[in-house]
Enzyme design. Structure first.
Site, PDB file in Angstrom:
ATOM      1  N   LYS A  10       0.833  -1.207   0.000  1.00 45.13           N
ATOM      2  CA  LYS A  10       0.000   0.000   0.000  1.00 45.13           C
ATOM      3  C   LYS A  10       0.865   1.254   0.000  1.00 45.13           C
ATOM      4  O   LYS A  10       0.639   2.178  -0.772  1.00 45.13           O
ATOM      5  CB  LYS A  10      -0.920   0.024   1.248  1.00 45.13           C
TER       6      LYS A  10
ATOM      7  N   ARG B 278      -0.755  -8.755  13.431  1.00 48.06           N
ATOM      8  CA  ARG B 278      -1.286  -7.773  12.460  1.00 48.06           C
ATOM      9  C   ARG B 278      -2.174  -8.448  11.420  1.00 48.06           C
ATOM     10  O   ARG B 278      -3.185  -7.897  10.997  1.00 48.06           O
ATOM     11  CB  ARG B 278      -0.127  -7.043  11.763  1.00 48.06           C
TER      12      ARG B 278
HETATM   13  P1  AP5 Z   1       4.887  -1.588   1.847  1.00 47.69           P
HETATM   14  O1  AP5 Z   1       4.583  -0.770   0.652  1.00 47.69           O
HETATM   15  O2  AP5 Z   1       5.562  -0.929   3.008  1.00 47.69           O
HETATM   16  O3  AP5 Z   1       3.554  -2.350   2.324  1.00 47.69           O
HETATM   17  P2  AP5 Z   1       2.310  -1.814   3.141  1.00 47.69           P
HETATM   18  O4  AP5 Z   1       1.099  -2.484   2.607  1.00 47.69           O
HETATM   19  O5  AP5 Z   1       2.293  -0.315   3.181  1.00 47.69           O
HETATM   20  O6  AP5 Z   1       2.686  -2.441   4.548  1.00 47.69           O
HETATM   21  P3  AP5 Z   1       2.630  -1.868   6.010  1.00 47.69           P
HETATM   22  O7  AP5 Z   1       3.322  -2.914   6.848  1.00 47.69           O
HETATM   23  O8  AP5 Z   1       3.167  -0.470   6.126  1.00 47.69           O
HETATM   24  O9  AP5 Z   1       1.103  -1.871   6.266  1.00 47.69           O
HETATM   25  P4  AP5 Z   1       0.359  -1.907   7.563  1.00 47.69           P
HETATM   26  O10 AP5 Z   1      -1.020  -1.618   7.107  1.00 47.69           O
HETATM   27  O11 AP5 Z   1       0.519  -3.110   8.408  1.00 47.69           O
HETATM   28  O12 AP5 Z   1       1.105  -0.773   8.441  1.00 47.69           O
HETATM   29  P5  AP5 Z   1       0.784   0.747   8.769  1.00 47.69           P
HETATM   30  O13 AP5 Z   1       2.066   1.482   8.727  1.00 47.69           O
HETATM   31  O14 AP5 Z   1      -0.368   1.260   7.993  1.00 47.69           O
HETATM   32  O15 AP5 Z   1       5.748  -2.852   1.378  1.00 47.69           O
HETATM   33  C1  AP5 Z   1       6.262  -3.785   2.320  1.00 47.69           C
HETATM   34  C2  AP5 Z   1       7.667  -4.259   1.856  1.00 47.69           C
HETATM   35  O16 AP5 Z   1       7.534  -4.938   0.602  1.00 47.69           O
HETATM   36  C3  AP5 Z   1       8.658  -3.105   1.599  1.00 47.69           C
HETATM   37  O17 AP5 Z   1       9.932  -3.554   1.969  1.00 47.69           O
HETATM   38  C4  AP5 Z   1       8.590  -2.879   0.071  1.00 47.69           C
HETATM   39  O18 AP5 Z   1       9.826  -2.396  -0.423  1.00 47.69           O
HETATM   40  C5  AP5 Z   1       8.284  -4.287  -0.432  1.00 47.69           C
HETATM   41  N1  AP5 Z   1       7.424  -4.305  -1.635  1.00 47.69           N
HETATM   42  C6  AP5 Z   1       6.351  -3.504  -1.893  1.00 47.69           C
HETATM   43  N2  AP5 Z   1       5.792  -3.849  -3.086  1.00 47.69           N
HETATM   44  C7  AP5 Z   1       6.546  -4.893  -3.566  1.00 47.69           C
HETATM   45  C8  AP5 Z   1       6.470  -5.697  -4.752  1.00 47.69           C
HETATM   46  N3  AP5 Z   1       5.515  -5.495  -5.683  1.00 47.69           N
HETATM   47  N4  AP5 Z   1       7.386  -6.678  -4.910  1.00 47.69           N
HETATM   48  C9  AP5 Z   1       8.360  -6.904  -3.979  1.00 47.69           C
HETATM   49  N5  AP5 Z   1       8.473  -6.171  -2.843  1.00 47.69           N
HETATM   50  C10 AP5 Z   1       7.572  -5.183  -2.646  1.00 47.69           C
HETATM   51  O19 AP5 Z   1       0.277   0.609  10.291  1.00 47.69           O
HETATM   52  C11 AP5 Z   1       1.141   0.236  11.323  1.00 47.69           C
HETATM   53  C12 AP5 Z   1       0.374   0.222  12.638  1.00 47.69           C
HETATM   54  O20 AP5 Z   1      -0.102   1.549  12.939  1.00 47.69           O
HETATM   55  C13 AP5 Z   1      -0.878  -0.657  12.690  1.00 47.69           C
HETATM   56  O21 AP5 Z   1      -0.581  -2.007  12.985  1.00 47.69           O
HETATM   57  C14 AP5 Z   1      -1.673   0.020  13.815  1.00 47.69           C
HETATM   58  O22 AP5 Z   1      -1.173  -0.307  15.087  1.00 47.69           O
HETATM   59  C15 AP5 Z   1      -1.403   1.499  13.550  1.00 47.69           C
HETATM   60  N6  AP5 Z   1      -2.390   2.093  12.623  1.00 47.69           N
HETATM   61  C16 AP5 Z   1      -2.133   2.610  11.377  1.00 47.69           C
HETATM   62  N7  AP5 Z   1      -3.273   3.043  10.818  1.00 47.69           N
HETATM   63  C17 AP5 Z   1      -4.277   2.796  11.710  1.00 47.69           C
HETATM   64  C18 AP5 Z   1      -5.683   3.001  11.678  1.00 47.69           C
HETATM   65  N8  AP5 Z   1      -6.295   3.542  10.619  1.00 47.69           N
HETATM   66  N9  AP5 Z   1      -6.399   2.622  12.759  1.00 47.69           N
HETATM   67  C19 AP5 Z   1      -5.801   2.079  13.849  1.00 47.69           C
HETATM   68  N10 AP5 Z   1      -4.476   1.845  13.927  1.00 47.69           N
HETATM   69  C20 AP5 Z   1      -3.705   2.201  12.870  1.00 47.69           C
END
Ligand code: AP5
Length: 214
Positions: A16, A169
């Protein structure tokens, strides 16, 4: 001119953030990532950051009211006047309803589909820059200088990328966030995109689906 209001939906590690950043550059509208905003608050050791840290490290969601408040404030900033790409919000039914209450009408919800094996591979190799927020991957997107971001800072691993936090998660995603797939499908907003393959392949599929050419 109508605002471009998009949302990225999908499990942890689906890509994402990676794809939202590309859309930010292509469409010239900001990525609004609740995860990044919460991590930034942690770095600055604000009250919000300290409260959020306990939930984040355990792979749980930060309470709805806290997150809704920061998103509402963020969307009022002038750089979001022409639109935005929501990344990681909404994540619960209550958050989705609050977004509608804010008067936000999403143009499309981009749901990235990725297998669990691929999620584990992506998260176990992810490296992040604590200074500028850039993300790398040891295998798929390595930094030019080992262990160093392009901005010069030392790269680190996210606390919630530990295997036990990733498991939590994924469970949280299934219980709290996955129901939004039906929520948005029923409203005719859902675009289901294959999130596997290279970041360029995925970006091309998204561009096709939302009708953007670069
Ligand atoms: P990346 O693009 O970082 O993936 P992502 O989907 O953004 O993953 P996240 O782990 O950031 O998502 P998340 O939803 O768990 O975390 P968030 O920060 O929102 O890609 C991942 C890896 O893969 C990278 O190394 C990238 O280089 C690689 N990659 C990407 N595309 C690729 C491809 N096509 N091929 C190969 N490699 C690839 O949330 C974190 C925490 O914050 C939550 O757990 C929660 O505690 C809190 N939080 C955030 N938002 C909320 C909310 N709305 N409500 C409540 N709590 C919240």
């Amino acid at each position: 001119m109508a605002k471009t209001q998009l949302m990225m939906l999908g499990p942890p590690g689906a890509g994402k953030g990676t794809q939202a950043k590309r859309l930010e550059d292509e469409l010239d509208i900001p990525q609004v990532s609740t995860g990044d905003m919460l991590r930034d608050a942690r770095r600055r050791e604000t009250e919000l950051g300290q409260e959020a840290a306990e939930y984040m490290d355990d792979g749980e969601l930060v309470p709805d009211d806290v997150v809704i408040g920061i998103v509402e404030e963020r969307l009022q900033q002038s750089d979001a006047d022409e639109g935005f790409i929501l990344d990681g919000f909404p994540r619960t039914r209550k958050q989705a309803e609050s977004l509608a209450d804010m008067g936000v009408e999403l143009e499309a919800v981009i749901k990235l589909q990725v297998s669990e094996d691929e999620i584990v591979r992506r998260l176990s190799g992810r490296l992040n820059c604590p200074e500028c927020g850039a993300a790398y991957h040891e295998e798929f997107d390595p930094p030019e200088r080992e262990g160093r971001c392009a901005c010069g800072s030392e790269l680190t691993r996210r606390e919630d990328d530990r295997p036990e936090a990733v498991r939590e998660r994924l469970e949280t995603y299934t219980d709290e966030t996955k129901p939004l797939v039906t929520f948005y499908r029923d409203r005719g907003m859902l675009l289901e995109i294959n999130g596997e393959g290279s970041p360029d392949d995925v970006a091309a599929r998204i561009q096709d689906a939302i009708g953007v050419s670069t």
